[in-house]
Design a protein around this motif. Sequence first.
Motif, short mmCIF file in Angstrom:
data_model
loop_
_atom_site.label_atom_id
_atom_site.label_comp_id
_atom_site.label_asym_id
_atom_site.label_seq_id
_atom_site.Cartn_x
_atom_site.Cartn_y
_atom_site.Cartn_z
N GLN A 45 8.87 -8.23 -4.48
CA GLN A 45 7.71 -7.86 -3.68
C GLN A 45 6.41 -8.06 -4.46
O GLN A 45 5.42 -8.53 -3.92
CB GLN A 45 7.83 -6.42 -3.19
N ALA A 46 6.43 -7.67 -5.73
CA ALA A 46 5.25 -7.85 -6.57
C ALA A 46 4.91 -9.32 -6.72
O ALA A 46 3.74 -9.72 -6.66
CB ALA A 46 5.46 -7.21 -7.94
N GLN A 47 5.91 -10.15 -6.88
CA GLN A 47 5.67 -11.59 -7.02
C GLN A 47 5.14 -12.17 -5.72
O GLN A 47 4.24 -13.00 -5.73
CB GLN A 47 6.94 -12.31 -7.44
N GLN A 48 5.67 -11.74 -4.58
CA GLN A 48 5.18 -12.21 -3.29
C GLN A 48 3.72 -11.82 -3.08
O GLN A 48 2.95 -12.56 -2.49
CB GLN A 48 6.04 -11.67 -2.16
N PHE A 49 3.36 -10.64 -3.58
CA PHE A 49 1.99 -10.16 -3.42
C PHE A 49 1.04 -10.91 -4.34
O PHE A 49 -0.07 -11.26 -3.93
CB PHE A 49 1.93 -8.65 -3.71
N THR A 50 1.44 -11.14 -5.58
CA THR A 50 0.53 -11.74 -6.55
C THR A 50 0.52 -13.27 -6.54
O THR A 50 -0.41 -13.88 -7.05
CB THR A 50 0.85 -11.26 -7.97
N ALA A 51 1.53 -13.91 -5.98
CA ALA A 51 1.61 -15.38 -6.01
C ALA A 51 0.38 -16.05 -5.38
O ALA A 51 -0.18 -16.97 -5.99
CB ALA A 51 2.89 -15.85 -5.34
N PRO A 52 -0.09 -15.63 -4.21
CA PRO A 52 -1.28 -16.27 -3.65
C PRO A 52 -2.52 -16.08 -4.53
O PRO A 52 -3.34 -16.98 -4.65
CB PRO A 52 -1.47 -15.58 -2.29
#
Length: 109
Positions: free
Chosen positions: A12-19
């Motif tokens: 979830q953290a990666q999905q949030f920070t990727a953009p």
Amino acid sequence: MYMDMIKQFQDQAQQFTAPWAEMNQLLADHYQQLTRLQQEAGKHYTDLSIEQVQACADVRDLQTMTALAGKQMQLMGEISSRVMQDMQSLNEMGQEFRASMDKLTRPQS
């Protein structure tokens, strides 16, 4: 169980920070392109200025002054052409950046 929760949190953290990371990279790339364009243009115009100062210093008589005046007209055409090329490059970079940023910020379906 805890490992699954940690993995889920990481995902979830990666999905949030990727953009955000992608946007930061896009901004950094665009800034580098702009800086390179400015450096190249600055060097070109500085070199032209130095050449002109030297050409003016070499004027010794009416003949060399006439030759310099003729070269000045040619130089104005070259400068005008270079400015147009620089502006076109800047415009293209801006359009590419905008397209990339639009693609990045568009809601995903």
